[in-house]
Design a protein around this motif. Structure first.
Motif, PDB file in Angstrom:
ATOM      1  N   PHE A  40    -114.390  84.538  58.817  1.00 54.43           N
ATOM      2  CA  PHE A  40    -115.635  84.092  59.447  1.00 54.43           C
ATOM      3  C   PHE A  40    -115.554  82.609  59.800  1.00 54.43           C
ATOM      4  O   PHE A  40    -115.908  82.195  60.912  1.00 54.43           O
ATOM      5  N   ARG A  41    -115.041  81.818  58.879  1.00 59.88           N
ATOM      6  CA  ARG A  41    -114.920  80.375  59.138  1.00 59.88           C
ATOM      7  C   ARG A  41    -113.837  80.086  60.177  1.00 59.88           C
ATOM      8  O   ARG A  41    -113.986  79.193  61.015  1.00 59.88           O
ATOM      9  N   LEU A  42    -112.740  80.869  60.123  1.00 63.11           N
ATOM     10  CA  LEU A  42    -111.631  80.635  61.027  1.00 63.11           C
ATOM     11  C   LEU A  42    -112.026  80.907  62.474  1.00 63.11           C
ATOM     12  O   LEU A  42    -111.689  80.140  63.386  1.00 63.11           O
ATOM     13  N   VAL A  43    -112.761  81.998  62.717  1.00 65.48           N
ATOM     14  CA  VAL A  43    -113.210  82.332  64.070  1.00 65.48           C
ATOM     15  C   VAL A  43    -114.123  81.245  64.622  1.00 65.48           C
ATOM     16  O   VAL A  43    -114.133  80.958  65.822  1.00 65.48           O
ATOM     17  N   ARG A  44    -114.887  80.625  63.746  1.00 70.52           N
ATOM     18  CA  ARG A  44    -115.777  79.541  64.166  1.00 70.52           C
ATOM     19  C   ARG A  44    -115.060  78.200  64.266  1.00 70.52           C
ATOM     20  O   ARG A  44    -115.684  77.177  64.547  1.00 70.52           O
ATOM     21  N   GLY A  45    -113.752  78.207  63.980  1.00 72.05           N
ATOM     22  CA  GLY A  45    -112.986  76.979  64.083  1.00 72.05           C
ATOM     23  C   GLY A  45    -113.199  76.021  62.931  1.00 72.05           C
ATOM     24  O   GLY A  45    -112.979  74.809  63.073  1.00 72.05           O
ATOM     25  N   ARG A  46    -113.606  76.542  61.783  1.00 72.22           N
ATOM     26  CA  ARG A  46    -113.877  75.690  60.624  1.00 72.22           C
ATOM     27  C   ARG A  46    -113.005  76.104  59.444  1.00 72.22           C
ATOM     28  O   ARG A  46    -112.580  77.250  59.340  1.00 72.22           O
ATOM     29  N   ARG A  47    -112.772  75.171  58.564  1.00 72.68           N
ATOM     30  CA  ARG A  47    -112.015  75.445  57.351  1.00 72.68           C
ATOM     31  C   ARG A  47    -112.943  75.983  56.266  1.00 72.68           C
ATOM     32  O   ARG A  47    -114.178  75.868  56.357  1.00 72.68           O
ATOM     33  N   MET A  48    -112.342  76.579  55.252  1.00 70.99           N
ATOM     34  CA  MET A  48    -113.116  77.014  54.089  1.00 70.99           C
ATOM     35  C   MET A  48    -113.685  75.787  53.383  1.00 70.99           C
ATOM     36  O   MET A  48    -113.087  74.709  53.416  1.00 70.99           O
ATOM     37  N   HIS A  49    -114.854  75.951  52.763  1.00 70.69           N
ATOM     38  CA  HIS A  49    -115.412  74.842  52.001  1.00 70.69           C
ATOM     39  C   HIS A  49    -114.439  74.435  50.891  1.00 70.69           C
ATOM     40  O   HIS A  49    -113.732  75.266  50.318  1.00 70.69           O
ATOM     41  N   ARG A  50    -114.441  73.164  50.587  1.00 69.29           N
ATOM     42  CA  ARG A  50    -113.483  72.633  49.618  1.00 69.29           C
ATOM     43  C   ARG A  50    -113.631  73.302  48.257  1.00 69.29           C
ATOM     44  O   ARG A  50    -112.639  73.619  47.593  1.00 69.29           O
ATOM     45  N   TRP A  51    -114.877  73.520  47.833  1.00 65.83           N
ATOM     46  CA  TRP A  51    -115.080  74.106  46.508  1.00 65.83           C
ATOM     47  C   TRP A  51    -114.588  75.555  46.456  1.00 65.83           C
ATOM     48  O   TRP A  51    -114.111  76.022  45.423  1.00 65.83           O
ATOM     49  N   VAL A  52    -114.648  76.267  47.599  1.00 65.18           N
ATOM     50  CA  VAL A  52    -114.130  77.638  47.646  1.00 65.18           C
ATOM     51  C   VAL A  52    -112.610  77.614  47.521  1.00 65.18           C
ATOM     52  O   VAL A  52    -112.013  78.410  46.780  1.00 65.18           O
ATOM     53  N   ARG A  53    -111.962  76.686  48.247  1.00 65.26           N
ATOM     54  CA  ARG A  53    -110.504  76.568  48.152  1.00 65.26           C
ATOM     55  C   ARG A  53    -110.082  76.199  46.735  1.00 65.26           C
ATOM     56  O   ARG A  53    -109.112  76.751  46.200  1.00 65.26           O
ATOM     57  N   LEU A  54    -110.824  75.298  46.133  1.00 64.97           N
ATOM     58  CA  LEU A  54    -110.473  74.853  44.783  1.00 64.97           C
ATOM     59  C   LEU A  54    -110.606  75.997  43.778  1.00 64.97           C
ATOM     60  O   LEU A  54    -109.703  76.228  42.958  1.00 64.97           O
ATOM     61  N   CYS A  55    -111.717  76.720  43.843  1.00 65.15           N
ATOM     62  CA  CYS A  55    -111.925  77.841  42.904  1.00 65.15           C
ATOM     63  C   CYS A  55    -110.863  78.928  43.106  1.00 65.15           C
ATOM     64  O   CYS A  55    -110.354  79.499  42.135  1.00 65.15           O
ATOM     65  N   SER A  56    -110.535  79.191  44.375  1.00 65.46           N
ATOM     66  CA  SER A  56    -109.517  80.206  44.660  1.00 65.46           C
ATOM     67  C   SER A  56    -108.158  79.781  44.120  1.00 65.46           C
ATOM     68  O   SER A  56    -107.425  80.587  43.527  1.00 65.46           O
ATOM     69  N   ALA A  57    -107.821  78.495  44.315  1.00 66.85           N
ATOM     70  CA  ALA A  57    -106.543  77.988  43.828  1.00 66.85           C
ATOM     71  C   ALA A  57    -106.476  78.038  42.308  1.00 66.85           C
ATOM     72  O   ALA A  57    -105.426  78.368  41.726  1.00 66.85           O
ATOM     73  N   VAL A  58    -107.586  77.729  41.655  1.00 67.20           N
ATOM     74  CA  VAL A  58    -107.630  77.786  40.191  1.00 67.20           C
ATOM     75  C   VAL A  58    -107.418  79.223  39.710  1.00 67.20           C
ATOM     76  O   VAL A  58    -106.665  79.476  38.761  1.00 67.20           O
ATOM     77  N   TRP A  59    -108.080  80.192  40.383  1.00 64.70           N
ATOM     78  CA  TRP A  59    -107.927  81.593  39.987  1.00 64.70           C
ATOM     79  C   TRP A  59    -106.467  82.035  40.127  1.00 64.70           C
ATOM     80  O   TRP A  59    -105.897  82.642  39.216  1.00 64.70           O
ATOM     81  N   VAL A  60    -105.853  81.746  41.293  1.00 68.07           N
ATOM     82  CA  VAL A  60    -104.467  82.158  41.518  1.00 68.07           C
ATOM     83  C   VAL A  60    -103.538  81.486  40.507  1.00 68.07           C
ATOM     84  O   VAL A  60    -102.618  82.111  39.968  1.00 68.07           O
ATOM     85  N   THR A  61    -103.805  80.215  40.222  1.00 66.61           N
ATOM     86  CA  THR A  61    -102.962  79.488  39.259  1.00 66.61           C
ATOM     87  C   THR A  61    -103.057  80.098  37.871  1.00 66.61           C
ATOM     88  O   THR A  61    -102.043  80.351  37.206  1.00 66.61           O
ATOM     89  N   LEU A  62    -104.292  80.330  37.420  1.00 69.99           N
ATOM     90  CA  LEU A  62    -104.485  80.895  36.081  1.00 69.99           C
ATOM     91  C   LEU A  62    -103.903  82.301  35.985  1.00 69.99           C
ATOM     92  O   LEU A  62    -103.279  82.653  34.971  1.00 69.99           O
ATOM     93  N   LEU A  63    -104.104  83.105  37.032  1.00 69.32           N
ATOM     94  CA  LEU A  63    -103.560  84.467  37.023  1.00 69.32           C
ATOM     95  C   LEU A  63    -102.038  84.438  36.968  1.00 69.32           C
ATOM     96  O   LEU A  63    -101.411  85.188  36.201  1.00 69.32           O
ATOM     97  N   ALA A  66    -104.028  81.775  52.782  1.00 70.34           N
ATOM     98  CA  ALA A  66    -103.085  82.308  51.799  1.00 70.34           C
ATOM     99  C   ALA A  66    -103.772  82.588  50.467  1.00 70.34           C
ATOM    100  O   ALA A  66    -103.356  83.486  49.731  1.00 70.34           O
ATOM    101  N   LEU A  67    -104.823  81.831  50.149  1.00 65.64           N
ATOM    102  CA  LEU A  67    -105.493  82.005  48.852  1.00 65.64           C
ATOM    103  C   LEU A  67    -106.172  83.369  48.729  1.00 65.64           C
ATOM    104  O   LEU A  67    -105.890  84.116  47.784  1.00 65.64           O
ATOM    105  N   PRO A  68    -107.089  83.744  49.650  1.00 64.68           N
ATOM    106  CA  PRO A  68    -107.674  85.087  49.508  1.00 64.68           C
ATOM    107  C   PRO A  68    -106.650  86.196  49.684  1.00 64.68           C
ATOM    108  O   PRO A  68    -106.742  87.242  49.029  1.00 64.68           O
ATOM    109  N   ILE A  69    -105.660  85.980  50.578  1.00 67.70           N
ATOM    110  CA  ILE A  69    -104.612  86.987  50.738  1.00 67.70           C
ATOM    111  C   ILE A  69    -103.861  87.170  49.423  1.00 67.70           C
ATOM    112  O   ILE A  69    -103.577  88.293  48.995  1.00 67.70           O
ATOM    113  N   GLY A  70    -103.557  86.054  48.769  1.00 66.78           N
ATOM    114  CA  GLY A  70    -102.838  86.122  47.501  1.00 66.78           C
ATOM    115  C   GLY A  70    -103.629  86.817  46.417  1.00 66.78           C
ATOM    116  O   GLY A  70    -103.075  87.594  45.629  1.00 66.78           O
TER     117      GLY A  70
END
Length: 738
Positions: free
Chosen positions: A493-516, A564-568
């Motif tokens: 949704f954000r990509l089609v609108r030409g925007r990046r994911m919110h920083r806090w979403v990227r951070l939470c996703s990265a933390v989840w992937v790291t911990l997993l 890559a984060l949600p895909i991962g």
């Protein structure tokens, strides 16, 4: 230009024909066996002619495109010719057979597959055969033939032949194949010096060529990297590559834990009794805990409160026919449901009369196995917790109802073993949990005194107990899938609108992937320590390793490609879900002797990393196709960028898959004397390599279009699914996981 276009069409047509022929070969083998498939497909004149056309096409490519000006491509195309030439040499000149050795009887001949006898220029005499067990158990760690080799008028030389330790002599290679109870040994014999040398040379050319293709400064891979500015990320990649309360009665958690700290001989290895308890619980109900009770509490409940637990609906029964047979509504049964109105076991009776090919047989056997597990516990045969000197010497483990060896002459010790459960039951009946805990502690000390030399180290013991506790259920996989799906939809949704994911979403996703990823690495390391070997040999182990590989790839790629984060998260979740389809992690077991090779670890590691990258390109392709549903002026540039990202993954993935296949071939040659057997797993690994090599052929113009490319990546992943799951679950073969 027109000539090159025609050649490209012929090349792709030939590639498709070869892939279809190999696919057909695996199906033929499924229904008619390996010998039939070899005769009618892989060793047939038409298939050999097809491979000859492939070699001719590779030579034509070298000449027409003047590939000597591009060393990397010259090596890759030359490797195809050399590998096929090696296979032809093996087919024409290689000799493979077997010979049976009897003790002290010189043998100088062996038989090949068509029962033709061949003579050796020397004799081999079996001095003795030895099955080497794991310490303190009867499980085989290795099989060793002690032989003497003698030539005419020469003194004999002594050698040992065992799994992964072959004998090379005078151009012949001998492998440990089989044995019998009379002390005879059967060896596989291979004489193929030309074919092996040529094929190995081809492997080297292929690996060097693919690696050169990636590191060449003006090559397509480095060009993609410069365009995406991800060289630092890929450098890192290369470095990383080298339920609530219940009324059921159980022991208090602390007391049950003391029981779990005892040692037991289980599945051929000495391990914490906690491991048996975990498998016991999982086997019955599909999960390692039940209503909040630990595995040790569940096992102790059945041991000490049998009547209570026999009415508990905790047996998970699959199959409507079996459920109807047992007279239950749904899939949960009690122990009493295994008896009909006249006291007969309907499941056991049905198994006696069912045809072997009946689809219901599998579910009937699974239900019967649960019932027999309770029977073994009730009859005192399950808990082999007493290490005693056997009548023939050596240490063996006994349950209280086994035939105690006559070496036990101490009356007190004999009664301790025979009355163990009775005394335990008495302590439970009087509510003396402290006394019961003390009994468990004394039993553990007894085990340590009698079997100190063969018990696992304290580190291994502690690692296995921690591994058993940390093993997660399906909730972890489902949580990762759910978070990944939500994140993927949000990112698109954000990509089609030409925007990046919110920083806090990227951070939470990265933390989840790291911990997993860290959690899975912890599981991997603990199982490695506990089992004494790198855990890569089974279905769960390879899936766990693939999930780790996905996590590593995602954490490297997410700085430049946030999707890559949600895909991962999705990919890791799906992989973990597959790993846990059996209900829980499988037990830690001794490794089959033939699998105790460092080549296996390398083979599985690099292939799982390749599969993780292919998974990434597939999900990335799905995302790109969704992007294409938006405005065309925005979609095409985004799809092109996503195509470049997938290509950056495909180059190293193809290299790793080729490397893993070559390593696996060498491992097979070292262990079995045959570097390629046209087994379904081997064939589909080759098909996958060919399928993913197509995008690297820049002459194939349709794949230059982003939309076509992404569709191809989605469809291409079917080859990975068949290689891993289709072979294991449907096609079978020697590589299929059990």
């Amino acid at each position: 230009m027109r000539k090159q276009k025609i050649i490209n069409i012929i090349k792709m047509a030939l590639l498709v024909v070869v892939i279809v022929a190999m696919m057909a070969g695996t199906v033929v083998e499924k229904f008619n066996g390996n010998a039939f498939a070899m005769d009618k497909v892989y060793a047939s004149p038409w298939f050999i002619g097809l491979l000859a056309l492939v070699a001719a096409m590779a030579v034509a490519e070298i000449v027409l495109r003047r590939l000597w000006k591009t060393p990397s491509l010259l090596l890759v195309y030359s490797s195809v010719v050399v590998i096929l030439a090696g296979g032809l040499c093996t087919y024409l000149f290689g000799v493979h057979g077997s010979m049976k050795l009897e003790p002290e009887k010189p043998t100088s001949s062996f038989s090949v597959d068509n029962n033709v006898t061949r003579q050796l220029p020397f004799t081999i005499t079996l001095s003795s055969f030895e099955m080497v067990p794991y310490p303190g158990t009867h499980s085989p760690m290795d099989f060793v033939s002690h032989v003497a080799v003698a030539e005419t008028d020469a003194a004999p030389q002594n050698f040992d032949i065992s799994m992964n330790n072959i004998l090379k002599y005078n151009g012949y290679r001998f492998y440990q194949e089989d044995f019998d109870m009379e002390g005879n040994s059967t060896l596989s014999v291979s004489h193929d010096p030309i074919g092996i040398a040529v094929t190995y040379a081809g492997f080297c050319l292929l690996i060097i060529g693919l690696l050169w293709l990636m590191i060449a400064k003006q090559g397509p891979f480095r060009t993609l990297l410069r365009g995406m500015k991800t060289a630092a990320a890929v450098l890192l990649l290369m470095l990383l590559s080298v339920q609530g309360a219940s009324a059921q009665r159980v022991l208090p958690k602390a007391t049950a834990d003391k029981m779990g700290q005892m040692y037991v001989l289980y599945k051929g290895r000495i391990c914490p009794l906690q491991t048996l308890a975990k498998d016991f619980t999982t086997k019955l109900c599909g999960t390692s805990t039940y209503k909040g009770f630990t595995p040790e509490q569940v096992l102790s409940g059945w041991m000490f409160y049998f009547d209570d637990w026999s009415n508990e609906p905790m047996f998970k029964i699959k199959g409507g026919d079996v459920q109807k047979l047992m007279g239950i509504d749904g899939r949960w049964a009690t122990l009493r449901d295994f008896s009909d109105s006249v006291g007969e076991n309907p499941v056991a009776n049905a198994l006696k009369n069912i045809a072997p090919g009946n689809p219901a047989a599998k579910n009937l056997r699974a239900a019967d196995e649960k019932y027999n597990l309770i029977n073994m516990l009730y009859n005192g045969k399950l808990l082999k917790i007493f290490p005693l000197q056997g009548p023939m010497g050596g240490l063996s483990w006994y349950s209280q109802n086994d035939d105690i060896p006559q070496t036990v002459t101490d009356t007190a010790e004999y009664l301790f073993i025979r009355k163990y459960m009775s005394y335990s039951q008495e302590l439970v009946a009087f509510g003396d949990m402290d006394g019961l805990a003390t009994l468990f502690e004394k039993t553990r000390k007894f085990q340590q005194q009698r079997a100190a030399d063969v018990l696992p180290s304290d580190t291994q013991f502690a690692a296995e107990r921690l591994y058993n506790r940390l093993s997660a259920g399906r909730w972890l996989a489902m949580a990762s899938i759910t978070l990944g799906l939500l994140g993927f939809a949000y990112a698109l949704f954000r990509l089609v609108r030409g925007r990046r994911m919110h920083r806090w979403v990227r951070l939470c996703s990265a933390v989840w992937v790291t911990l997993l990823t860290l959690f899975l690495i912890t599981i991997f390391v603990l199982k490695w320590i506990a089992g004494g070997h790198i855990p890569m040999a089974g279905g769960f182990d390879s899936m766990n390793l693939m999930a780790i590989a996905i996590g590593v790839v995602v954490l490297i790629a997410c700085r430049r490609y946030e999707m890559a984060l949600p895909i991962g998260m999705m990919a890791s979740g799906f992989v973990l879900l597959v790993a846990m389809m059996g209900g829980a992690n499988p037990p830690i077991t001794h490794l089959m002797p033939v699998l105790a090779s460092p080549l296996l670890s390398m083979h599985v590691s690099v292939i799982m990393l390749a599969y993780a990258m292919f998974f990434f390109t597939m999900i990335n392709g799905v995302g790109a196709l969704f992007v294409g549903l938006g405005k065309k002026e925005n979609a095409v540039p985004l799809q092109q960028r996503m195509r470049d990202i997938s290509m950056v993954m495909i180059y190293p993935a193809v290299f790793l898959l080729a490397l893993g296949t070559c390593i696996g071939s060498v491992w097979a040659n070292v262990s079995w004397g045959n570097y390629w057997a046209w087994d379904p797993k081997e064939v589909w690994a080759l098909i996958t390599l060919l399928v993913y090599s197509v995008p690297l052929m820049n002459q194939f113009k349709p794949l230059q279009k982003p939309k076509v490319f992404h569709i191809y990546c989605v469809v291409a992943f079917l080859s990975v699914l068949i290689t891993y799951f289709g072979v294991n679950l449907i096609l079978g073969g020697v590589h299929a996981y059990n």
